[in-house]
Design a protein around this motif. Sequence first.
Motif, short mmCIF file in Angstrom:
data_model
loop_
_atom_site.label_atom_id
_atom_site.label_comp_id
_atom_site.label_asym_id
_atom_site.label_seq_id
_atom_site.Cartn_x
_atom_site.Cartn_y
_atom_site.Cartn_z
N PHE A 109 0.83 -1.19 0.00
CA PHE A 109 0.00 0.00 0.00
C PHE A 109 0.87 1.26 0.00
CE2 PHE A 109 -2.71 3.10 2.41
CZ PHE A 109 -3.64 3.31 1.40
N CYS A 110 1.92 1.27 0.80
CA CYS A 110 2.81 2.43 0.84
C CYS A 110 3.52 2.65 -0.49
CB CYS A 110 3.82 2.28 1.97
SG CYS A 110 3.10 2.45 3.62
N ARG A 111 3.96 1.57 -1.14
CA ARG A 111 4.58 1.70 -2.47
C ARG A 111 3.58 2.29 -3.46
NH1 ARG A 111 6.60 -3.29 -1.10
NH2 ARG A 111 5.04 -4.37 -2.36
N TRP A 112 2.33 1.81 -3.39
CA TRP A 112 1.28 2.31 -4.29
C TRP A 112 1.02 3.80 -4.04
CZ3 TRP A 112 -3.80 4.01 -3.34
CH2 TRP A 112 -4.61 4.13 -4.48
N LEU A 113 0.90 4.19 -2.78
CA LEU A 113 0.69 5.61 -2.45
C LEU A 113 1.85 6.46 -2.96
CD1 LEU A 113 -0.63 5.47 1.22
CD2 LEU A 113 -1.92 6.22 -0.79
N ASP A 114 3.06 5.99 -2.75
CA ASP A 114 4.24 6.72 -3.21
C ASP A 114 4.17 6.94 -4.72
OD1 ASP A 114 6.89 7.87 -2.60
OD2 ASP A 114 7.62 6.21 -3.85
N GLY A 115 3.75 5.92 -5.45
CA GLY A 115 3.60 6.03 -6.90
C GLY A 115 2.50 6.98 -7.32
N GLN A 116 1.56 7.27 -6.41
CA GLN A 116 0.47 8.20 -6.67
C GLN A 116 0.83 9.63 -6.23
OE1 GLN A 116 -2.58 7.23 -8.11
NE2 GLN A 116 -1.47 5.33 -8.46
N GLY A 117 2.08 9.83 -5.79
CA GLY A 117 2.54 11.16 -5.41
C GLY A 117 2.31 11.55 -3.96
N TRP A 118 2.01 10.57 -3.09
CA TRP A 118 1.81 10.85 -1.67
C TRP A 118 3.15 10.77 -0.95
CZ3 TRP A 118 -2.99 11.85 0.61
CH2 TRP A 118 -4.11 11.63 -0.20
#
Length: 134
Positions: free
Chosen positions: A12-21
């Motif tokens: 989830f954190c990797r996904w958020l990082d990829g979304q610019g979070w």
Amino acid sequence: MRGDEERVVSAFCRWLDGQGWAVQREVDFCDVVARRDDETLYAEAKGRTAAIGLDVDTLYGQLLRRVPLHDTGSARFGVVVPTEARAAALRVPEATRRLLRVTVYVVDEGGQVETVSASAPVDGPTDFPASPST
């Protein structure tokens, strides 16, 4: 099953990082706090467990207990679960999830994240008082 929550949170954190979070873990007992522009996302996660329904109910309680009253106007909330817990996470009615700005995120075995329900608010008040009126 042991360690599965770590798998779910990491994906989830990797996904958020990829979304610019900008992502932080374990902030004031909250599994994930992410910030992007003027938005803040507070998320609680569970991995696969022997009592997934009960554990997802606990997850919702943890999330609600950690709602920061100073940040309710712009805050969003996330319930992050593995595929096996999808049905349990969706037992909370959609209207309730929308009112509370809770989005359900499902992480599959390969680490892919699916947004199952968006946290768009429903019509009505979004200002939550710090304490009930007497």
